[in-house]
Design a protein around this motif. Sequence first.
Motif, PDB file in Angstrom:
ATOM      1  N   UNK A 150       0.801  -1.223   0.000  1.00  0.00           N
ATOM      2  CA  UNK A 150       0.000   0.000   0.000  1.00  0.00           C
ATOM      3  C   UNK A 150       0.833   1.271   0.000  1.00  0.00           C
ATOM      4  N   UNK A 151       2.146   1.137   0.068  1.00  0.00           N
ATOM      5  CA  UNK A 151       3.015   2.302   0.047  1.00  0.00           C
ATOM      6  C   UNK A 151       3.384   2.765   1.446  1.00  0.00           C
ATOM      7  N   UNK A 152       4.484   3.507   1.566  1.00  0.00           N
ATOM      8  CA  UNK A 152       4.970   3.920   2.895  1.00  0.00           C
ATOM      9  C   UNK A 152       4.003   4.814   3.652  1.00  0.00           C
ATOM     10  N   UNK A 153       3.164   5.576   2.953  1.00  0.00           N
ATOM     11  CA  UNK A 153       2.224   6.454   3.658  1.00  0.00           C
ATOM     12  C   UNK A 153       1.203   5.667   4.466  1.00  0.00           C
ATOM     13  N   UNK A 154       0.941   4.417   4.066  1.00  0.00           N
ATOM     14  CA  UNK A 154      -0.023   3.592   4.799  1.00  0.00           C
ATOM     15  C   UNK A 154       0.446   3.327   6.222  1.00  0.00           C
ATOM     16  N   UNK A 155       1.756   3.367   6.443  1.00  0.00           N
ATOM     17  CA  UNK A 155       2.289   3.120   7.784  1.00  0.00           C
ATOM     18  C   UNK A 155       1.906   4.219   8.765  1.00  0.00           C
ATOM     19  N   UNK A 156       1.570   5.401   8.262  1.00  0.00           N
ATOM     20  CA  UNK A 156       1.264   6.533   9.149  1.00  0.00           C
ATOM     21  C   UNK A 156       0.053   6.278  10.023  1.00  0.00           C
ATOM     22  N   UNK A 157      -0.874   5.456   9.531  1.00  0.00           N
ATOM     23  CA  UNK A 157      -2.100   5.181  10.289  1.00  0.00           C
ATOM     24  C   UNK A 157      -2.069   3.807  10.957  1.00  0.00           C
ATOM     25  N   UNK A 158      -0.881   3.205  11.015  1.00  0.00           N
ATOM     26  CA  UNK A 158      -0.792   1.854  11.551  1.00  0.00           C
ATOM     27  C   UNK A 158       0.260   1.766  12.642  1.00  0.00           C
ATOM     28  N   UNK A 159       0.087   0.819  13.518  1.00  0.00           N
ATOM     29  CA  UNK A 159       1.083   0.534  14.551  1.00  0.00           C
ATOM     30  C   UNK A 159       1.331  -0.955  14.605  1.00  0.00           C
ATOM     31  N   UNK A 160       2.548  -1.326  15.004  1.00  0.00           N
ATOM     32  CA  UNK A 160       2.972  -2.721  15.058  1.00  0.00           C
ATOM     33  C   UNK A 160       3.549  -2.963  16.444  1.00  0.00           C
ATOM     34  N   UNK A 161       2.844  -3.749  17.246  1.00  0.00           N
ATOM     35  CA  UNK A 161       3.196  -3.874  18.654  1.00  0.00           C
ATOM     36  C   UNK A 161       3.400  -5.319  19.069  1.00  0.00           C
ATOM     37  N   UNK A 162       4.585  -5.607  19.624  1.00  0.00           N
ATOM     38  CA  UNK A 162       4.831  -6.887  20.281  1.00  0.00           C
ATOM     39  C   UNK A 162       4.187  -6.823  21.656  1.00  0.00           C
ATOM     40  N   UNK A 163       3.346  -7.802  21.970  1.00  0.00           N
ATOM     41  CA  UNK A 163       2.538  -7.665  23.174  1.00  0.00           C
ATOM     42  C   UNK A 163       1.956  -9.007  23.578  1.00  0.00           C
ATOM     43  N   UNK A 164       1.449  -9.057  24.797  1.00  0.00           N
ATOM     44  CA  UNK A 164       0.671 -10.183  25.291  1.00  0.00           C
ATOM     45  C   UNK A 164      -0.781  -9.936  24.936  1.00  0.00           C
ATOM     46  N   UNK A 165      -1.186 -10.425  23.774  1.00  0.00           N
ATOM     47  CA  UNK A 165      -2.522 -10.176  23.224  1.00  0.00           C
ATOM     48  C   UNK A 165      -2.788  -8.670  23.162  1.00  0.00           C
ATOM     49  N   UNK A 166      -3.805  -8.156  23.867  1.00  0.00           N
ATOM     50  CA  UNK A 166      -4.107  -6.723  23.816  1.00  0.00           C
ATOM     51  C   UNK A 166      -3.874  -6.065  25.168  1.00  0.00           C
ATOM     52  N   UNK A 167      -2.921  -6.587  25.903  1.00  0.00           N
ATOM     53  CA  UNK A 167      -2.590  -6.027  27.211  1.00  0.00           C
ATOM     54  C   UNK A 167      -2.237  -4.547  27.082  1.00  0.00           C
ATOM     55  N   UNK A 168      -2.875  -3.711  27.899  1.00  0.00           N
ATOM     56  CA  UNK A 168      -2.568  -2.289  27.908  1.00  0.00           C
ATOM     57  C   UNK A 168      -3.311  -1.468  26.874  1.00  0.00           C
ATOM     58  N   UNK A 169      -4.040  -2.102  25.963  1.00  0.00           N
ATOM     59  CA  UNK A 169      -4.809  -1.367  24.961  1.00  0.00           C
ATOM     60  C   UNK A 169      -6.068  -0.805  25.628  1.00  0.00           C
ATOM     61  N   UNK A 170      -6.404   0.427  25.294  1.00  0.00           N
ATOM     62  CA  UNK A 170      -7.514   1.116  25.947  1.00  0.00           C
ATOM     63  C   UNK A 170      -8.829   0.384  25.755  1.00  0.00           C
ATOM     64  N   UNK A 171      -9.638   0.357  26.798  1.00  0.00           N
ATOM     65  CA  UNK A 171     -10.963  -0.238  26.745  1.00  0.00           C
ATOM     66  C   UNK A 171     -11.857   0.536  25.776  1.00  0.00           C
TER      67      UNK A 171
END
Length: 388
Positions: free
Chosen positions: A288-309
């Motif tokens: 999708x091109x490098x600009x697509x990364x602006x709206x994305x995040x890549x997180x190493x994590x324990x499932x969705x630990x710490x992600x806002x409710x």
Amino acid sequence: MSADTNLFDTPFGGFSLHRYPPRKKGGQAPLRAWDAADEYLLHWLHDNQDLDVANNRSLICNDAFGALSLALHHLHPVNQGDSWLAHRACQENLAHNGMSGDNVVCIDSLTTPEQTLALVVIKVPKTLALLEDQLYRLRPRITENTCVVAAGMTKNIHTSTLKLFESIIGPTRTSLAKKKARLIFCQPQPQQWQHQSPYPSYYTLENSGYRIGNHANVFSRANLDIGTRLMLEHMNALPGADDIIDLGCGNGLLGLMAKARQPESRVGFFDESYMALASARENLQNALGPDALNDCQFLANNCLEGVATASADLVLNNPPFHQGNVVGDHIAWQMFQDARRVLKPGGQLWVIGNRHLNYHTKLKKLFGNCRVQGSNRKFVVLVTTCRT
């Protein structure tokens, strides 16, 4: 589980070790945080090696819960692996035993150690491709004087395993088996090294033209797996969503295709594998091109630990059914629980799974609803809606 059950007694001292993540129900998982291969390896090192190794010149690969790292902490080893959960377990166990986290440097599977290594200790991983890639990555940091020793349960050590050590590093032999564990000894011969790692590998995604890259430890790295194919066939029915999560993203195909259909959406890619996240990032950028990364995040994590409710409109999930060599549905159950917490009211969870795993039963229990979006002989796509 009693405290004694968690005591790991080694020639280098005793340590209280726990698996990570702990089971949320029923207390600590009824499995030890080490195995007979860890014990065998540490006894051999204690009896056969002069371990007066300078700081950060010893490397430990694939230490699942920190058993080797804690026992060898006096060497200030580098702990390398592809599992964020394994690194978290190591740090938690260091703290639990009153040891400084600075004693062990954790690096991911794509990072090369900075110093020439005197000692390399490897736990044989489940995935042979990961071992192959790791051995290739080791070569710039080892010499003919480096001690390379590996350990694993006999069921995980095959002729193909030994051939990898032999062809990539040098002459290889094995120990006698003890408690169903075995050691592998490898003598580096740099003058004979030739080939380079075949990873990452690539294939063209059908019906899209996207070139999909996969690092060595990514599931179904050679071609599109049939479960994901079924999910992709139904993604034209995805609801509109501003915030999307690809949970257990692997090479990121679900999140990538959701982003391709809804370019204005924000997509979070979550996985515990560093190689999976690196593959997902590369694939999104290439497709999708490098600009697509602006709206994305890549997180190493324990499932969705710490992600806002209540922060996501849509969660896409192809859950694994094992952690290392342990098979079960506990990871899927945690993923479903986390998805319910982070979904907004009216948000949806889309799950692809083997029919025999009966995920619909768990989803109905957790969400109060579940419908079949699509199915074939082996897989099913399930959709649930968060009511509250």
